[in-house]
Scaffold this motif. Structure first.
Motif, short mmCIF file in Angstrom:
data_model
loop_
_atom_site.label_atom_id
_atom_site.label_comp_id
_atom_site.label_asym_id
_atom_site.label_seq_id
_atom_site.Cartn_x
_atom_site.Cartn_y
_atom_site.Cartn_z
N ILE A 80 0.86 -1.19 0.00
CA ILE A 80 0.00 0.00 0.00
C ILE A 80 0.89 1.23 0.00
O ILE A 80 1.69 1.43 0.92
CB ILE A 80 -0.94 0.03 1.21
N VAL A 82 0.81 5.12 0.32
CA VAL A 82 -0.06 6.20 0.77
C VAL A 82 0.50 7.53 0.27
O VAL A 82 1.65 7.87 0.55
CB VAL A 82 -0.18 6.22 2.30
N VAL A 113 -2.99 4.93 -2.77
CA VAL A 113 -3.91 5.80 -2.04
C VAL A 113 -3.55 7.25 -2.32
O VAL A 113 -2.41 7.67 -2.06
CB VAL A 113 -3.86 5.52 -0.53
N ARG A 120 -5.66 10.18 -9.27
CA ARG A 120 -6.29 8.87 -9.45
C ARG A 120 -6.62 8.63 -10.92
O ARG A 120 -6.57 7.49 -11.40
CB ARG A 120 -7.55 8.76 -8.58
N SER A 135 -6.56 1.72 -7.23
CA SER A 135 -6.46 3.11 -6.80
C SER A 135 -7.59 3.44 -5.83
O SER A 135 -8.73 3.03 -6.03
CB SER A 135 -6.53 4.05 -8.01
N ALA A 136 -7.25 4.17 -4.75
CA ALA A 136 -8.25 4.50 -3.73
C ALA A 136 -8.02 5.92 -3.23
O ALA A 136 -6.89 6.42 -3.21
CB ALA A 136 -8.17 3.51 -2.57
N THR A 138 -8.82 6.97 -0.05
CA THR A 138 -8.41 6.95 1.36
C THR A 138 -7.98 5.53 1.73
O THR A 138 -8.29 4.56 1.03
CB THR A 138 -9.55 7.38 2.30
N ILE A 139 -7.30 5.43 2.88
CA ILE A 139 -6.83 4.12 3.34
C ILE A 139 -7.83 3.43 4.25
O ILE A 139 -7.68 2.25 4.58
CB ILE A 139 -5.47 4.28 4.06
N TRP A 142 -9.13 -0.22 3.98
CA TRP A 142 -8.18 -1.32 4.12
C TRP A 142 -7.89 -1.51 5.60
O TRP A 142 -7.28 -0.68 6.24
CB TRP A 142 -6.90 -1.03 3.34
#
Length: 366
Positions: A80, A82, A113, A120, A135-136, A138-139, A142
């Motif tokens: 991940i 960030v 993230v 994104r 792709s996200a 926020t974390i 997870w």
């Protein structure tokens, strides 16, 4: 952006806003904030570079070390990132794993993230060919993560409060408007969260010393840590230890802007068009990590960490006289990342772990 700031200031009870609110507005306001706008920020057409944009050696070195952690240390094949920015670093890491480790590749998940819709969108364009990439924004979604969580220049971009010792007393520095211009205003420090931070960290200031209080960094870091069940947490950024913050060179704080690759000392210039950044507080992250059951594996200079991670394995023999060949350019980039005074000089790497076996060797012997 200037109209937006004027409205914020006019709408506040004391006709002023904290530096924290000012930075949040100019960096993150939807559609008009620096990081929210659809414009290039990193690289020659942006305002600054990151280590991941100096060729692909930085990403490949991280990937080589990630593979070691997965194969030899029992870390799950989930990565991940960030604050993934434009996805360039993720691309280099994914390409390396795809080319060298087909078994890991088949079970790998790589989550980028980033709160910027523009970034994104770039992730989809750059990494859409990889089913492993997700792709996200926020974390938070997870949870109970087993794997590798890392950031590269994430915390330095978060808003901070600015305080100062002025005429023997602690004051907070605010932003207000005077005759159409943005100016600073000092008021006695009465924010209980700031006062609590200073007491907890045993922070004292000299006369005229400025200091940034990173409450947003703490909240973001705790959010990240709370997602980790086991594995590695890697924080790459520029910043200081508590001892270094006390050095005379840092008495004016570290808040500054970067505009078209020029360092701008006045943080109130070019609102919305300029990146704002501060040096982060590594000892704060270390102490919070201990409270959250993380084991501190070391705070390294970036070039020291890259050597441990195996960057020299990326050096290749070079035949011929073409200084612009792929091999020649990569070799130059590697030298720039590891030599004293090079690109890594201002960066540190904090390595923490959770629920790994006590006898795990974090770095291989290359």
């Amino acid at each position: 952006m200037k109209n937006h700031l004027k409205e914020l200031i006019a709408g506040s009870p004391q006709k002023r806003i904290s530096y924290n609110d000012y930075m949040d507005a100019v960096l993150y306001t939807p559609n008009i904030g620096y990081y929210a706008r659809a414009k290039e920020k990193i690289g020659p057409r942006g305002d600054f570079y990151t280590s991941g944009n100096v060729g692909d050696a930085f990403g490949r070195s991280l990937a080589r070390w990630f593979v070691y952690l997965i194969k030899r240390c029992g870390v799950s094949p989930r990565i991940i990132e960030v604050g993934a920015g434009d996805g360039k670093l993720a691309y280099d890491i994914l390409v390396y794993i795809k080319e060298t480790e087909p078994q890991i590749w088949d079970s790998l998940t790589y989550i980028l993230v980033d709160g910027s819709p523009f970034h994104r969108k770039i992730h989809q364009e750059r990494l859409g060919i990889f089913k492993q990439a997700v792709s996200a924004a926020t974390i938070e979604k997870w949870t109970n993560v087993n794997g590798i969580v890392f950031s590269n220049e994430l915390f330095d971009a978060l808003p901070v409060y600015v305080i100062e010792k002025y005429k023997g007393a602690l004051v907070e520095v605010f932003v207000t408007e005077k005759e159409g211009d943005l100016v600073e205003e000092r008021e006695p420090l009465d924010n209980p969260d700031i006062l609590s931070y200073l007491t907890e960290r045993k922070i004292t200031l000299h006369e005229k010393q400025r200091y940034e209080v990173p409450l947003n960094m703490i909240r973001e870091y705790e959010k990240i840590v709370s997602c980790i069940e086991s594995g590695i947490l890697l924080t790459i950024d520029y910043g200081y230890t508590d001892r270094e913050w006390k050095e005379p060179a840092h008495l004016q704080g570290s808040l500054r802007g970067y505009y078209r690759h020029q360092m701008i000392k006045d943080a109130l210039m070019y609102p919305g068009d300029m990146d704002l950044t501060t040096h982060i507080h590594f000892d704060t992250l270390i102490e919070i990590g201990k409270r959250k059951d993380l084991s501190n594996q070391g705070l390294f200079l970036q070039n020291e960490f890259l050597l441990k991670a195996g960057i020299l394995e990326e050096l290749k023999g070079h035949q011929g006289n073409d200084p612009f060949s792929k091999t020649a350019k990569r070799n130059r980039a590697i030298r720039g990342l590891i030599v004293p005074g090079g690109f890594s000089e201002h960066f540190k790497v904090l390595l923490q772990s959770k629920n790994l076996a006590d006898d795990v060797r974090i770095f291989p012997e290359w």
